[in-house]
Enzyme design. Structure first.
Site, short mmCIF file in Angstrom:
data_model
loop_
_atom_site.label_atom_id
_atom_site.label_comp_id
_atom_site.label_asym_id
_atom_site.label_seq_id
_atom_site.Cartn_x
_atom_site.Cartn_y
_atom_site.Cartn_z
N HIS A 261 0.66 -1.26 0.11
CA HIS A 261 -0.09 0.00 0.02
C HIS A 261 0.87 1.25 -0.10
CE1 HIS A 261 -3.87 2.30 1.14
NE2 HIS A 261 -2.84 3.13 1.47
N GLU A 262 1.73 1.23 0.95
CA GLU A 262 2.63 2.58 1.07
C GLU A 262 3.58 2.49 -0.13
OE1 GLU A 262 1.41 4.55 2.98
OE2 GLU A 262 0.48 3.33 4.40
N HIS A 265 1.89 4.59 -2.64
CA HIS A 265 1.96 5.95 -2.45
C HIS A 265 3.20 6.60 -2.81
CE1 HIS A 265 -2.10 6.88 -0.62
NE2 HIS A 265 -1.71 5.80 0.43
N GLU A 291 -4.60 7.54 -3.33
CA GLU A 291 -5.35 6.47 -2.66
C GLU A 291 -5.55 5.26 -3.95
OE1 GLU A 291 -4.98 5.83 0.44
OE2 GLU A 291 -6.30 4.16 0.72
ZN ZN Z 1 -3.34 5.35 1.57
#
Ligand code: ZN
Length: 497
Positions: A261-262, A265, A291
């Site tokens: 997830h990170e 980003h 996101e």
């Molecule tokens: Zn996020």
């Protein structure tokens, strides 16, 4: 270069340096700072906040932007300079409307509210937190009054995270999602019982595996750093200095998914065109688009069967004692388990949306004044059970679970789910131009996808509005149908069946 443009760039470069120093202090506070540093750190942060805000809303910047409007009109719409003048004018106009006192009061309420929330959540004491919520709502109404909200006061709050997006658009998308998700949850919830077991999973092996996966996605130690924190996050101090964090628990492998997830980003920030460095354009475009990238890498790629085929041998080798007998099918089923649960951040792809829709509805009612904070827990619990089919056991696992409201962040939640919707739109566009992309995933090669995303999305930074950016990368405006189709195809027939 036009002299006024050079002056504008010089001034914005300083603001960018100050803001970056500020986010470095935030990162340090969460990753490195010993606890006793907090008191003096609050002064450092407050000073930098005030100075960077003052530098940005300086009337000279407003004058330069005014004078440069003609130049902007004579430049191609896509040129970096035209975009800089356009986007900065909008940012400046917004920032200038908010009195410094109100901004300072909001910052103070945020830090005090967060402290109060930590205790209230621990002790399951909503009544103790309620005065802070009332204070934030009062400040939000003052903030909204600084702008001309034509249709809906919530538009002002949403605009801080998703510039240009209207509440009515979110409502239309969420109405459509609710209609499909509630029955899909009833159909699929709890049907898949596989899990990866309770470990133990050693932290060293989790970290090594996280780095292996992130490296395959585009992590590179020359420009990235990985640390561990209580709540995983990603910060960027420049397009070649990106920090991601994760957290390790020895009874599950959530660290792997928070890494994916990170890094999503992080790849977005890393891919911003270096030509935009030290300007307000040098970051991801909006909260929802950001996101969309964390979710694309974490869910669309990271929970797919082709990805599992590549990951499976690494996972078995990393945890021979606990996962030595894990089959590929069980892995894929376990990481795509659908089960209604109380906590948003632990929710699966199918149930997640309803957690957000619930928060969006309640926020709108709180801001409109049709719901009082006294009635909030009851409203939360009733709607949660209606949407997710399980009763909320206590406020800690209900209305008190998220940090956002304690810091006065209203309008943020919807962008999480809009990000999920956009992630599938963008994924479909990538797959349409790279038809055999998933075959490469099985070999651990994600570079085609990474290159496509960098070229078509990441490099643009904040040059365009979120709406323009989504249309450029996905070829269409915001549309919930691809996302709903993706969920139905993946989950209406149980995964791996
Ligand atoms: Zn996020």
């Amino acid at each position: 270069m036009d002299e006024r443009l050079a002056e504008l760039r010089r001034r914005l470069g300083e603001v960018s340096d100050l803001r970056s120093a500020l986010s470095l202090l935030d990162w340090d506070q969460m990753v490195m700072m010993p606890p006793a540093g907090a008191a003096v750190r609050a002064h450092r942060v407050a000073t930098l906040e005030r100075v960077s805000h003052e530098r940005f809303v300086d009337p000279r910047i407003g004058e330069l932007l005014d004078e440069l409007r003609d130049l902007e009109g004579s430049l191609p719409y896509d040129s970096d300079d035209a975009c800089l003048i356009r986007v900065t004018s909008r940012d400046w106009e917004k920032a200038s409307r908010v009195p410094a006192d109100l901004a300072a009061e909001q910052a103070r309420a945020a830090s005090e509210g967060m402290e109060a929330w930590v205790v209230a959540r621990e002790t399951n004491d909503y009544a103790a937190f309620r005065p802070w919520l009332d204070r934030h709502l009062d400040l939000k109404r003052q903030y909204i009054a600084c702008f001309d909200a034509v249709n809906d006061p919530y538009d002002v709050l949403l605009d801080d995270y998703e510039p240009g997006m209207k509440t009515s658009e979110v409502e239309a998308v969420f109405d459509r999602l609710r209609e499909e998700l509630v029955p899909l949850i009833r159909e699929t919830g709890g049907a898949i019982a596989d899990s990866l077991g309770k470990g133990p999973f050693s932290e060293d092996a989790q970290e090594a595996l996280g780095v292996t996966v992130m490296t395959a996605f585009g992590y590179d130690p020359a420009s990235f750093r990985l640390d561990s924190t209580v709540h995983p996050f990603c910060s960027s101090f420049g397009t070649s200095d990106i920090r991601v964090t994760t957290r390790y628990r020895d009874d599950d492998l959530e660290s792997l998914f928070s890494c994916m997830h990170e890094i999503g980003h992080g790849l977005y920030e890393r891919g911003v065109s270096p030509a935009l460095e030290r300007t307000p354009l040098a970051s991801g475009c909006s909260s929802a688009l950001h996101e969309s990238q964390s979710r694309l890498w974490e869910n669309v790629v990271g929970r797919s069967l082709p990805f599992c085929r590549w990951l499976h041998p690494y996972l078995v080798a990393a945890f021979p004692n606990t996962l030595g007998n894990l089959t590929l099918e069980r892995l894929h089923r376990a990481i795509n388990k659908v089960e209604p649960s109380y906590i948003r951040v632990d929710a699966d792809e199918v149930t997640y949306g309803m957690h957000i829709i619930l928060r969006f509805e309640l926020e709108r009612e709180l801001i409109a004044g049709t719901l009082s904070t006294a009635d909030l827990p009851e409203a939360w619990n009733a709607r949660f059970e209606e949407y997710l089919g399980i009763p909320v056991p206590d406020d800690r696992r209900g209305v008190l679970q998220d940090v956002h409201w304690s810091g006065g962040s209203f309008g943020y939640f919807p962008t999480y789910q809009l990000g999920n919707v956009m992630s599938v739109q963008i994924w479909e566009a990538a797959r349409a131009s790279l038809p055999d992309i998933e075959d490469r995933f099985e070999e651990g090669d994600f570079s085609e996808l990474g290159d496509w995303l960098r070229e078509n999305l990441y490099a643009l930074g904040r040059k365009y509005t979120p709406r323009e950016t989504l249309e450029r990368v996905a070829g269409a405006p915001l549309d919930p149908e691809p996302y709903l189709r993706y969920l139905r195809e993946k989950y209406a027939t149980p995964v791996g069946a």
